[in-house]
Design an enzyme around this catalytic site. Structure first.
Site, PDB file in Angstrom:
ATOM      1  N   LYS A  13       0.837  -1.214   0.000  1.00 16.73           N
ATOM      2  CA  LYS A  13       0.000   0.000   0.000  1.00 16.73           C
ATOM      3  C   LYS A  13       0.870   1.263   0.000  1.00 16.73           C
ATOM      4  CE  LYS A  13      -2.154  -1.273   3.810  1.00 16.73           C
ATOM      5  NZ  LYS A  13      -1.455  -2.565   4.062  1.00 16.73           N
ATOM      6  N   ARG A  88     -10.036   0.407   8.966  1.00 18.37           N
ATOM      7  CA  ARG A  88      -9.640  -0.983   9.206  1.00 18.37           C
ATOM      8  C   ARG A  88     -10.720  -1.768   9.928  1.00 18.37           C
ATOM      9  NH1 ARG A  88      -3.670   0.021   9.130  1.00 18.37           N
ATOM     10  NH2 ARG A  88      -2.723  -2.011   9.201  1.00 18.37           N
ATOM     11  N   ARG A 127      11.685  -5.920   4.550  1.00 21.28           N
ATOM     12  CA  ARG A 127      11.537  -4.449   4.484  1.00 21.28           C
ATOM     13  C   ARG A 127      12.549  -3.751   5.388  1.00 21.28           C
ATOM     14  NH1 ARG A 127       5.789  -2.036   5.317  1.00 21.28           N
ATOM     15  NH2 ARG A 127       5.793  -3.378   7.143  1.00 21.28           N
ATOM     16  N   ARG A 160      11.249  -2.252  11.173  1.00 24.00           N
ATOM     17  CA  ARG A 160      10.172  -1.837  12.083  1.00 24.00           C
ATOM     18  C   ARG A 160       9.983  -2.869  13.190  1.00 24.00           C
ATOM     19  NH1 ARG A 160       5.140  -0.144   8.221  1.00 24.00           N
ATOM     20  NH2 ARG A 160       4.021  -1.430   9.742  1.00 24.00           N
ATOM     21  N   ARG A 171      -0.635  -9.663  12.881  1.00 22.12           N
ATOM     22  CA  ARG A 171      -1.223  -8.583  12.068  1.00 22.12           C
ATOM     23  C   ARG A 171      -2.064  -9.171  10.934  1.00 22.12           C
ATOM     24  NH1 ARG A 171       4.058  -5.507  10.571  1.00 22.12           N
ATOM     25  NH2 ARG A 171       2.746  -4.346   9.126  1.00 22.12           N
TER      26      ARG A 171
HETATM   27  P1  AP5 Z   1       4.770  -1.675   1.814  1.00 20.19           P
HETATM   28  O1  AP5 Z   1       4.480  -0.796   0.662  1.00 20.19           O
HETATM   29  O2  AP5 Z   1       5.452  -1.088   3.016  1.00 20.19           O
HETATM   30  O3  AP5 Z   1       3.449  -2.438   2.265  1.00 20.19           O
HETATM   31  P2  AP5 Z   1       2.208  -1.912   3.115  1.00 20.19           P
HETATM   32  O4  AP5 Z   1       1.000  -2.572   2.577  1.00 20.19           O
HETATM   33  O5  AP5 Z   1       2.201  -0.405   3.189  1.00 20.19           O
HETATM   34  O6  AP5 Z   1       2.610  -2.553   4.511  1.00 20.19           O
HETATM   35  P3  AP5 Z   1       2.450  -2.076   6.010  1.00 20.19           P
HETATM   36  O7  AP5 Z   1       3.133  -3.160   6.819  1.00 20.19           O
HETATM   37  O8  AP5 Z   1       2.955  -0.679   6.229  1.00 20.19           O
HETATM   38  O9  AP5 Z   1       0.935  -2.125   6.189  1.00 20.19           O
HETATM   39  P4  AP5 Z   1       0.117  -2.258   7.464  1.00 20.19           P
HETATM   40  O10 AP5 Z   1      -1.237  -1.983   6.966  1.00 20.19           O
HETATM   41  O11 AP5 Z   1       0.277  -3.475   8.278  1.00 20.19           O
HETATM   42  O12 AP5 Z   1       0.816  -1.188   8.413  1.00 20.19           O
HETATM   43  P5  AP5 Z   1       0.397   0.253   8.914  1.00 20.19           P
HETATM   44  O13 AP5 Z   1       1.605   1.054   8.914  1.00 20.19           O
HETATM   45  O14 AP5 Z   1      -0.815   0.747   8.199  1.00 20.19           O
HETATM   46  O15 AP5 Z   1       5.645  -2.918   1.271  1.00 20.19           O
HETATM   47  C1  AP5 Z   1       6.178  -3.890   2.152  1.00 20.19           C
HETATM   48  C2  AP5 Z   1       7.559  -4.359   1.644  1.00 20.19           C
HETATM   49  O16 AP5 Z   1       7.374  -5.028   0.390  1.00 20.19           O
HETATM   50  C3  AP5 Z   1       8.548  -3.217   1.361  1.00 20.19           C
HETATM   51  O17 AP5 Z   1       9.845  -3.637   1.707  1.00 20.19           O
HETATM   52  C4  AP5 Z   1       8.456  -2.994  -0.157  1.00 20.19           C
HETATM   53  O18 AP5 Z   1       9.679  -2.526  -0.685  1.00 20.19           O
HETATM   54  C5  AP5 Z   1       8.124  -4.405  -0.649  1.00 20.19           C
HETATM   55  N1  AP5 Z   1       7.259  -4.423  -1.840  1.00 20.19           N
HETATM   56  C6  AP5 Z   1       6.181  -3.625  -2.094  1.00 20.19           C
HETATM   57  N2  AP5 Z   1       5.611  -3.959  -3.268  1.00 20.19           N
HETATM   58  C7  AP5 Z   1       6.340  -5.005  -3.760  1.00 20.19           C
HETATM   59  C8  AP5 Z   1       6.254  -5.805  -4.938  1.00 20.19           C
HETATM   60  N3  AP5 Z   1       5.295  -5.594  -5.865  1.00 20.19           N
HETATM   61  N4  AP5 Z   1       7.153  -6.791  -5.098  1.00 20.19           N
HETATM   62  C9  AP5 Z   1       8.118  -7.015  -4.164  1.00 20.19           C
HETATM   63  N5  AP5 Z   1       8.257  -6.290  -3.041  1.00 20.19           N
HETATM   64  C10 AP5 Z   1       7.380  -5.293  -2.835  1.00 20.19           C
HETATM   65  O19 AP5 Z   1      -0.085  -0.072  10.402  1.00 20.19           O
HETATM   66  C11 AP5 Z   1       0.817  -0.461  11.410  1.00 20.19           C
HETATM   67  C12 AP5 Z   1       0.064  -0.589  12.734  1.00 20.19           C
HETATM   68  O20 AP5 Z   1      -0.501   0.685  13.106  1.00 20.19           O
HETATM   69  C13 AP5 Z   1      -1.124  -1.548  12.726  1.00 20.19           C
HETATM   70  O21 AP5 Z   1      -0.733  -2.893  12.960  1.00 20.19           O
HETATM   71  C14 AP5 Z   1      -1.984  -0.973  13.875  1.00 20.19           C
HETATM   72  O22 AP5 Z   1      -1.473  -1.348  15.122  1.00 20.19           O
HETATM   73  C15 AP5 Z   1      -1.786   0.518  13.710  1.00 20.19           C
HETATM   74  N6  AP5 Z   1      -2.818   1.142  12.834  1.00 20.19           N
HETATM   75  C16 AP5 Z   1      -2.606   1.771  11.643  1.00 20.19           C
HETATM   76  N7  AP5 Z   1      -3.776   2.183  11.113  1.00 20.19           N
HETATM   77  C17 AP5 Z   1      -4.746   1.812  11.976  1.00 20.19           C
HETATM   78  C18 AP5 Z   1      -6.166   1.919  11.968  1.00 20.19           C
HETATM   79  N8  AP5 Z   1      -6.832   2.515  10.956  1.00 20.19           N
HETATM   80  N9  AP5 Z   1      -6.859   1.383  13.013  1.00 20.19           N
HETATM   81  C19 AP5 Z   1      -6.217   0.806  14.059  1.00 20.19           C
HETATM   82  N10 AP5 Z   1      -4.871   0.658  14.123  1.00 20.19           N
HETATM   83  C20 AP5 Z   1      -4.137   1.155  13.093  1.00 20.19           C
END
Ligand code: AP5
Length: 229
Positions: A13, A88, A127, A160, A171
């Site tokens: 994402k 979410r 990552r 991270r 997760r």
């Molecule tokens: P990346 O682009 O970082 O993936 P992402 O989907 O953004 O992953 P996240 O882990 O950041 O998502 P998430 O939803 O768990 O975390 P968030 O920060 O929102 O890509 C991942 C890796 O893959 C990278 O190394 C990239 O280079 C590689 N990659 C990408 N595309 C690729 C491809 N096509 N091929 C190969 N490699 C590729 O949330 C974190 C925490 O915050 C949650 O667990 C929760 O505790 C809290 N939180 C956040 N939002 C909320 C909410 N709305 N409600 C409650 N808690 C929340």
């Protein structure tokens, strides 16, 4: 345009959001990034969020809803925005509908990036993020030129805290139980666009780009028709 980027942790994402921002100039709002900044700054919000994030659990709805309410009120979102990591849960989606509805606005599309669990684990475990400028790498798919240092600013790269395998598995469970049901919510409204998230970053972006182009064409046709009436 108002978009939601949806998908499991590690689906890409954040990676795709930055491609979309570059091409379309849409503001990227990531609740994960906002919470991580608060954790780094050691604010009361950050301390609260950390206790949930480190376990792979969701931060309580009222907290993230408050964050989004405040963020989308800002001037820079007037022409649209792209939400990454929000909503979410069903209560978060309903709160978003209410916030936008009260201004006569709505979400144009929810782009769901579909990736299997094993691929997610590979992506997340590799990552690395720059501690200074936030640029993201993958040790196999998109490695930095100089081992553990950022190509852009030379600062150190880190993993991270919530990217450890046991936390990632939690997760994923939380995503399947609490977040994935939202797909049905958006499918019913007719704005869910599921795309295959496998392949290279460029291949995935190509699929998203086609969805965005067709949305733009539909909007243009709509405004032309309004003009004719
Ligand atoms: P990346 O682009 O970082 O993936 P992402 O989907 O953004 O992953 P996240 O882990 O950041 O998502 P998430 O939803 O768990 O975390 P968030 O920060 O929102 O890509 C991942 C890796 O893959 C990278 O190394 C990239 O280079 C590689 N990659 C990408 N595309 C690729 C491809 N096509 N091929 C190969 N490699 C590729 O949330 C974190 C925490 O915050 C949650 O667990 C929760 O505790 C809290 N939180 C956040 N939002 C909320 C909410 N709305 N409600 C409650 N808690 C929340």
């Amino acid at each position: 345009m108002r978009l939601i980027l949806f998908g499991p942790p590690g689906a890409g994402k954040g990676t795709q959001a930055s491609q979309i921002s570059q091409k379309y100039g849409i503001i990227h709002i990531s609740t994960g990034d906002i919470l991580r900044t608060a954790v780094k700054e050691g604010t009361p919000l950050g301390n609260l969020a950390k206790s949930y994030m480190d376990k792979g659990e969701l931060v309580p709805d009222e907290v993230v809803i408050g964050i989004i309410k405040e963020r989308i009120r800002k001037e820079d979102t007037r022409n649209g925005f792209m939400l990454d990591g929000f909503p979410r849960t069903i209560p978060q989606a309903e709160a978003l509908d209410n916030m936008l509805g009260s201004e006569g606005l709505k979400i144009d599309a929810v782009i769901s990036i579909e990736v299997e669990d094993e691929e997610v684990i590979k992506r997340i475990s590799g990552r690395r993020v720059c501690e200074k400028c936030g640029v993201m790498y993958h040790i196999i798919y998109d490695p930095p030129k100089n081992n553990e240092l950022c190509d852009r600013c030379g600062a150190r790269l880190f993993q991270r805290d919530d990217d450890k395998e046991e936390v990632v598995r939690r997760r994923l469970q939380v995503y399947r139980n609490q977040t994935e049901p939202l797909k049905e919510y958006y499918k019913k409204i007719g704005i869910l666009q599921s795309i295959d998230g496998t392949g290279t970053v460029e291949q995935v972006f190509g699929r998203i780009d086609r969805v965005l182009q067709s949305l733009i064409e539909k909007k243009d046709d709509f405004f032309k028709e309004q003009g004719r009436d």
